[in-house]
Design a protein around this motif. Structure first.
Motif, PDB file in Angstrom:
ATOM      1  N   GLU A   6       0.833  -1.201   0.000  1.00  0.00           N
ATOM      2  CA  GLU A   6       0.000   0.000   0.000  1.00  0.00           C
ATOM      3  C   GLU A   6       0.871   1.255   0.000  1.00  0.00           C
ATOM      4  OE1 GLU A   6      -2.543  -0.392   3.338  1.00  0.00           O
ATOM      5  OE2 GLU A   6      -3.791  -1.957   2.440  1.00  0.00           O
ATOM      6  N   ASP A   7       1.957   1.245   0.781  1.00  0.00           N
ATOM      7  CA  ASP A   7       2.875   2.391   0.794  1.00  0.00           C
ATOM      8  C   ASP A   7       3.488   2.612  -0.585  1.00  0.00           C
ATOM      9  OD1 ASP A   7       2.389   2.801   3.452  1.00  0.00           O
ATOM     10  OD2 ASP A   7       4.167   1.725   4.155  1.00  0.00           O
ATOM     11  N   ILE A   8       3.900   1.514  -1.224  1.00  0.00           N
ATOM     12  CA  ILE A   8       4.507   1.618  -2.556  1.00  0.00           C
ATOM     13  C   ILE A   8       3.492   2.159  -3.555  1.00  0.00           C
ATOM     14  CG2 ILE A   8       5.450   0.269  -4.479  1.00  0.00           C
ATOM     15  CD1 ILE A   8       6.665  -1.608  -2.365  1.00  0.00           C
ATOM     16  N   ASN A   9       2.282   1.641  -3.505  1.00  0.00           N
ATOM     17  CA  ASN A   9       1.266   2.018  -4.484  1.00  0.00           C
ATOM     18  C   ASN A   9       0.764   3.441  -4.310  1.00  0.00           C
ATOM     19  OD1 ASN A   9       1.407  -0.475  -5.710  1.00  0.00           O
ATOM     20  ND2 ASN A   9      -0.287  -1.347  -4.544  1.00  0.00           N
ATOM     21  N   ARG A  10       1.067   4.056  -3.163  1.00  0.00           N
ATOM     22  CA  ARG A  10       0.695   5.457  -2.978  1.00  0.00           C
ATOM     23  C   ARG A  10       1.648   6.402  -3.708  1.00  0.00           C
ATOM     24  NH1 ARG A  10      -1.386   3.998   2.317  1.00  0.00           N
ATOM     25  NH2 ARG A  10       0.681   4.106   3.238  1.00  0.00           N
ATOM     26  N   GLN A  11       2.811   5.878  -4.112  1.00  0.00           N
ATOM     27  CA  GLN A  11       3.766   6.711  -4.851  1.00  0.00           C
ATOM     28  C   GLN A  11       3.239   6.968  -6.260  1.00  0.00           C
ATOM     29  OE1 GLN A  11       6.407   8.008  -3.243  1.00  0.00           O
ATOM     30  NE2 GLN A  11       5.596   6.891  -1.466  1.00  0.00           N
ATOM     31  N   PRO A  12       3.470   8.178  -6.806  1.00  0.00           N
ATOM     32  CA  PRO A  12       2.964   8.478  -8.149  1.00  0.00           C
ATOM     33  C   PRO A  12       3.657   7.638  -9.219  1.00  0.00           C
ATOM     34  CG  PRO A  12       4.434  10.217  -7.387  1.00  0.00           C
ATOM     35  CD  PRO A  12       4.200   9.315  -6.206  1.00  0.00           C
ATOM     36  N   GLY A  79       6.648   3.474 -13.925  1.00  0.00           N
ATOM     37  CA  GLY A  79       7.300   3.028 -12.703  1.00  0.00           C
ATOM     38  C   GLY A  79       7.089   3.976 -11.539  1.00  0.00           C
ATOM     39  N   ARG A  80       7.448   3.494 -10.349  1.00  0.00           N
ATOM     40  CA  ARG A  80       7.407   4.296  -9.136  1.00  0.00           C
ATOM     41  C   ARG A  80       8.801   4.346  -8.536  1.00  0.00           C
ATOM     42  NH1 ARG A  80       2.392   1.306  -8.626  1.00  0.00           N
ATOM     43  NH2 ARG A  80       0.600   2.744  -8.429  1.00  0.00           N
ATOM     44  N   PHE A  81       9.060   5.376  -7.736  1.00  0.00           N
ATOM     45  CA  PHE A  81      10.373   5.540  -7.107  1.00  0.00           C
ATOM     46  C   PHE A  81      10.317   5.160  -5.633  1.00  0.00           C
ATOM     47  CE2 PHE A  81      11.283   8.617 -10.615  1.00  0.00           C
ATOM     48  CZ  PHE A  81      12.436   7.992 -11.077  1.00  0.00           C
ATOM     49  N   PHE A  82      11.447   4.624  -5.164  1.00  0.00           N
ATOM     50  CA  PHE A  82      11.674   4.368  -3.736  1.00  0.00           C
ATOM     51  C   PHE A  82      12.898   5.173  -3.331  1.00  0.00           C
ATOM     52  CE2 PHE A  82      14.038   1.882  -0.503  1.00  0.00           C
ATOM     53  CZ  PHE A  82      13.103   1.927   0.521  1.00  0.00           C
ATOM     54  N   ASP A  83      12.791   5.946  -2.224  1.00  0.00           N
ATOM     55  CA  ASP A  83      13.858   6.871  -1.848  1.00  0.00           C
ATOM     56  C   ASP A  83      14.671   6.445  -0.635  1.00  0.00           C
ATOM     57  OD1 ASP A  83      13.431   9.106  -3.797  1.00  0.00           O
ATOM     58  OD2 ASP A  83      11.446   9.102  -2.871  1.00  0.00           O
ATOM     59  N   GLY A  84      14.475   5.255  -0.136  1.00  0.00           N
ATOM     60  CA  GLY A  84      15.185   4.822   1.059  1.00  0.00           C
ATOM     61  C   GLY A  84      16.629   4.435   0.788  1.00  0.00           C
ATOM     62  N   PRO A  85      17.358   3.985   1.833  1.00  0.00           N
ATOM     63  CA  PRO A  85      18.766   3.573   1.676  1.00  0.00           C
ATOM     64  C   PRO A  85      18.888   2.315   0.825  1.00  0.00           C
ATOM     65  CG  PRO A  85      17.976   3.094   3.896  1.00  0.00           C
ATOM     66  CD  PRO A  85      16.914   3.905   3.237  1.00  0.00           C
ATOM     67  N   GLU A  86      20.112   2.059   0.320  1.00  0.00           N
ATOM     68  CA  GLU A  86      20.333   0.921  -0.571  1.00  0.00           C
ATOM     69  C   GLU A  86      20.049  -0.415   0.106  1.00  0.00           C
ATOM     70  OE1 GLU A  86      23.504   0.838  -3.586  1.00  0.00           O
ATOM     71  OE2 GLU A  86      24.229   2.698  -2.674  1.00  0.00           O
ATOM     72  N   ASP A  87      20.433  -0.547   1.386  1.00  0.00           N
ATOM     73  CA  ASP A  87      20.175  -1.804   2.086  1.00  0.00           C
ATOM     74  C   ASP A  87      18.678  -2.111   2.130  1.00  0.00           C
ATOM     75  OD1 ASP A  87      22.811  -2.327   2.518  1.00  0.00           O
ATOM     76  OD2 ASP A  87      22.851  -1.608   4.591  1.00  0.00           O
ATOM     77  N   GLU A  88      17.871  -1.070   2.374  1.00  0.00           N
ATOM     78  CA  GLU A  88      16.425  -1.264   2.421  1.00  0.00           C
ATOM     79  C   GLU A  88      15.882  -1.542   1.024  1.00  0.00           C
ATOM     80  OE1 GLU A  88      14.743  -1.636   5.130  1.00  0.00           O
ATOM     81  OE2 GLU A  88      16.556  -1.237   6.290  1.00  0.00           O
ATOM     82  N   ALA A  89      16.502  -0.941   0.020  1.00  0.00           N
ATOM     83  CA  ALA A  89      16.073  -1.203  -1.359  1.00  0.00           C
ATOM     84  C   ALA A  89      16.297  -2.670  -1.715  1.00  0.00           C
ATOM     85  CB  ALA A  89      16.825  -0.290  -2.327  1.00  0.00           C
TER      86      ALA A  89
END
Length: 331
Positions: A6-12, A79-89
């Motif tokens: 749900e968090d991911i899908n909220r990203q534009p 696509g959508r973007f994720f802005d967290g650290p690489e380890d979390e990615a």
């Protein structure tokens, strides 16, 4: 759908230049699967958005979709973007590739567990197992082999985000005392007060009733304990124990089975298939939360909830009969 999704899908959703994307560092060591790519090329319409780590433009989830888009002659992809650290990615990449799409091979999941055990040494074996789709026992073996001194000695963070001690002997003893002094306390209340899991609290209660020691003797992986409950499970149950040579190993759990189904394009890319997967995912996700749910049903709702549960169980039983082998007639 899980809270993470749900968090991911909220990203534009934005259009990304395929040439700007970095597909290295994938947990899928063998690269894209040609047959899976061919399946996606044949799918009509736009494919689901991919997920990209914005700081590095590395693809977190969607390598097969990118290959399919290239085969179609497309230069951009949604696509959508994720802005967290690489380890979390990386953790997110592993979890998404285990929970849906083409399942990661066992070797890929073990290699991912090695990396996560080092990058997240405070995580419990069960939490790493939930992300990588392997058993907690296998994660423990991997941790001993690769994590070494990086792993904390006193406590770890579980799947629910709570910090728990590795040795819960004191918590078990406290739980036993609380149950003896306050027999009306729920398992959830005892677990919270003693800083142990509800399942551990249940085990303490059973040991109190049977007169057994509240703190069980440690057992080795080579001699797993088989309870009466496990003996009564079906022969083909995912939670049953099967013999492999001279050792017994747990078969994959319900969540892993559902994750594999989520990789089937016939289910994932149809409306009815996605609806079925949502129902199955809901059951797989909340199985470990039943105790909390049971303890927190308001007293004035128990009769209605129990009746609904029986009716839904009957619906699932009827569903199982209707879709079982030999029951469906080809049209």
């Amino acid at each position: 759908m899980t809270p993470e999704e749900e968090d991911i899908n909220r990203q534009p959703v934005v259009q990304m230049e395929i040439g700007s994307l970095n597909t290295s560092g994938s947990p899928r060591l063998a690269g894209a699967n040609p047959m899976h790519v061919e399946t996606m090329v044949a799918v009509q319409g736009e494919l689901p958005p991919i997920l990209v780590h914005r700081p590095t433009m590395r693809v977190i989830d969607g390598a097969h979709r990118i290959e399919a888009a290239i085969r179609r002659g497309e230069t951009t992809i949604a696509g959508r973007f994720f802005d967290g650290p690489e380890d979390e990615a990386f953790v997110l990449s592993v979890w998404l590739n285990v929970s849906h799409g083409l399942p990661l091979a066992l070797a890929d999941r073990k290699r991912a567990a090695e990396r996560i055990a080092v990058s997240h040494p405070q995580w419990s074996d069960r939490r790493v197992a939930a992300v990588t789709g392997i058993s907690p026992g296998t994660v423990a073996d991997i941790r001993r082999r690769v994590a070494g001194s990086f792993a904390p000695d006193s406590s770890r963070i579980g799947q629910d985000g709570r910090v728990r001690p590795l040795d819960c002997s004191a918590g078990r003893l406290l739980a036993g005392r609380l149950m003896t002094e306050n027999p009306n306390l729920s398992l959830r209340q005892v677990a919270k007060a003693a800083a142990i899991s509800p399942e551990t609290a249940r085990d303490v209660r059973n040991r109190l009733l049977s007169g057994a020691d509240l703190v069980p003797a440690r057992r080795t992986r080579d001699t797993p304990q088989v309870t009466a409950k496990s003996k009564t499970r079906g022969r083909n149950s995912p939670l049953n124990l099967v013999r492999n040579g001279d050792r017994q190993q747990p078969v994959i759990d319900h969540a892993v089975v559902v994750n594999r189904l989520m990789g089937d394009p016939a289910l994932r890319y149809t409306d009815t298939g996605r609806n079925l997967l949502r129902l199955l995912t809901l059951h797989a996700r909340w199985t470990q939360e039943w105790e909390s749910i049971v303890d927190n049903v308001p007293p004035h709702c128990t009769d209605v909830v129990a009746d609904l549960a029986r009716q839904f169980a009957s619906l699932w039983a009827d569903f199982a009969v209707r879709v079982g082998p030999g029951q469906r007639v080809a049209s």
